[in-house]
Design an enzyme around this catalytic site. Structure first.
Site, PDB file in Angstrom:
ATOM      1  N   GLN A 145      44.544  37.852  50.858  1.00 56.56           N
ATOM      2  CA  GLN A 145      43.707  37.344  49.776  1.00 56.56           C
ATOM      3  C   GLN A 145      44.517  36.655  48.686  1.00 56.56           C
ATOM      4  OE1 GLN A 145      42.694  41.693  48.599  1.00 56.56           O
ATOM      5  NE2 GLN A 145      42.243  40.537  46.745  1.00 56.56           N
ATOM      6  N   CYS A 151      38.951  40.793  47.452  1.00 52.55           N
ATOM      7  CA  CYS A 151      38.987  41.874  48.444  1.00 52.55           C
ATOM      8  C   CYS A 151      37.612  42.143  49.024  1.00 52.55           C
ATOM      9  CB  CYS A 151      39.550  43.143  47.819  1.00 52.55           C
ATOM     10  SG  CYS A 151      38.472  43.852  46.556  1.00 52.55           S
ATOM     11  N   HIS A 288      39.385  48.436  44.862  1.00 52.02           N
ATOM     12  CA  HIS A 288      39.819  47.629  45.997  1.00 52.02           C
ATOM     13  C   HIS A 288      38.959  47.877  47.235  1.00 52.02           C
ATOM     14  CE1 HIS A 288      42.406  45.136  48.284  1.00 52.02           C
ATOM     15  NE2 HIS A 288      43.064  46.093  48.917  1.00 52.02           N
ATOM     16  N   ASN A 309      43.852  46.194  55.583  1.00 49.41           N
ATOM     17  CA  ASN A 309      43.944  45.670  54.220  1.00 49.41           C
ATOM     18  C   ASN A 309      44.009  44.145  54.270  1.00 49.41           C
ATOM     19  OD1 ASN A 309      44.147  45.604  51.440  1.00 49.41           O
ATOM     20  ND2 ASN A 309      46.072  46.735  51.304  1.00 49.41           N
TER      21      ASN A 309
END
Ligand code: NAG
Ligand code: NAG
Length: 345
Positions: A145, A151, A288, A309
């Protein structure tokens, strides 16, 4: 004679001490030079540029302190380890305050509309002992990102890519940038942050999402390219929330598909996580969005969640992470069981 002897001894001792401290000083100088060189190499690797030499000197000090923390942590007895990554020149306060690499909008006052939970009647005994959706081809490669608080888009897209693969048999990398540019519904506001459930609502309303290739990621807010957004590649029918603070409910969902979760991604152990099963103290300042793509148990018997992630492959286990599962705190490690949700077909 005796006096001469002791004088000689004293001068020998003085020499040893002086020489010794010279050696220590020289080693410290050498260490400082080596650290400055290491920081220099790190800057090149991560494309980091500082505005002036004062900023660079300050960042070197932070880098040195972080490396010392990482090394002392790793020398201890832990189920996971830390490492140098793209965040090593930030203090933890800076990392925590930095919204650009995360992007969950604060949920104070936002009421979640209750949804169904289609997996509620699944028997926990019937679930597989371990799941890794990567092995079923339902997870696209790690994305990044960058300096954008998107996110929420990456998490929603990863969960969508998963359910689309499971229902159509095709894994298609979908566009986060379309969400960043075009989804201004609910709390979603591009690089300023958003919320996965609102992203799912946008995808449903828009009739789907286009591909990553058709609408590539720029890492910046932009005008919605509606002609590209109209070129839909995959869609979902709805979304559901996993009951809050219930890791066994989360397990039922993750056993069936990748699931979006929110965590406290600002913790010091999150900043420098490099591998293993993250355990121990972590916060619950939910900032997040990531994606649960499986679970399992190590040979030591530590149960873990497997997560994807969106911080590139230089962070964690080549971009993935494992966090302890079934902990005594019902909210889960770093709050991961607090507000999970998933798209439905
Ligand atoms: C897990 O097992 C490995 C080797 O099998 C060992 O090195 C490690 O210390 C163990 N960790 C824990 C938390 O018991
Ligand atoms: C779960 O089982 C109950 C009782 O049989 C039923 O009423 C309910 O609709 C089921 N829920 C789902 C989501 O299938």
């Amino acid at each position: 004679m005796a006096g001469h002897k002791s004088l000689l001894l004293v001068s020998i001792l003085v020499c040893i001490c002086l020489c010794g401290s010279t050696v220590v000083a020289a080693r410290e100088l050498g260490d400082a030079a080596a650290m400055a060189e290491r920081h220099e190499r790190w800057m090149a690797q991560h494309g980091r540029v500082y505005k002036d030499s004062a900023e660079k000197a300050y960042r070197l000090e932070v880098f040195r302190a972080n490396v010392a923390f990482i090394e002392s942590f790793n020398a201890g007895d832990h189920t996971f380890w830390l490492g140098v990554n793209q965040f090593t020149d930030l203090t933890n306060d800076e990392f925590r305050a930095m919204k650009t690499n995360k992007g969950i909008v604060k949920q104070d006052g936002v009421v979640r509309v209750p949804t169904g939970f289609k997996y509620s009647n699944v028997s926990a005994d019937a679930l597989p002992a371990s799941v890794d959706w990567r092995t079923k081809g339902a997870v696209t490669p790690i994305k990044n990102q960058g300096q954008c608080g998107s996110c929420w888009a990456f998490s929603a897209v990863a969960a969508t890519e998963g359910i689309v693969k499971l229902s159509t048999g095709k894994l298609v990398s979908l566009s986060e940038q379309e969400l960043v540019d075009c989804d201004v519904h609910g709390v979603d506001q591009g690089c300023m942050g958003g919320w996965m459930d609102d992203a799912f609502k946008f995808i449903i309303k828009n009739g789907g999402l286009t591909t990553e290739a058709n609408y590539p990621y720029t890492g910046q807010d932009g005008q919605c390219k509606s002609s590209k957004a109209a070129n839909v590649a995959a869609t979902i029918k709805g979304y559901e929330d996993v009951p809050a603070n219930d890791e066994s409910a989360l397990m039922k969902a993750v056993a069936h598909q990748p699931v979006s979760v929110v965590v406290d991604g600002g913790d010091i152990i999150f900043q420098s996580y490099a591998g293993g099963v993250m355990t121990g103290a972590c916060g619950t300042e939910m900032d997040h969005g990531i994606t649960a793509i499986g679970y399992g148990e190590t040979s030591n018997g530590t149960k873990y969640w497997l997560l994807k992630n969106s911080w590139g492959t230089t962070w964690g286990e080549k971009g993935f992470l494992r966090m302890e599962k079934d902990i005594s705190d019902k909210r889960g490690m770093c709050g991961l069981a607090m507000i999970p949700s998933y798209p439905t077909e």
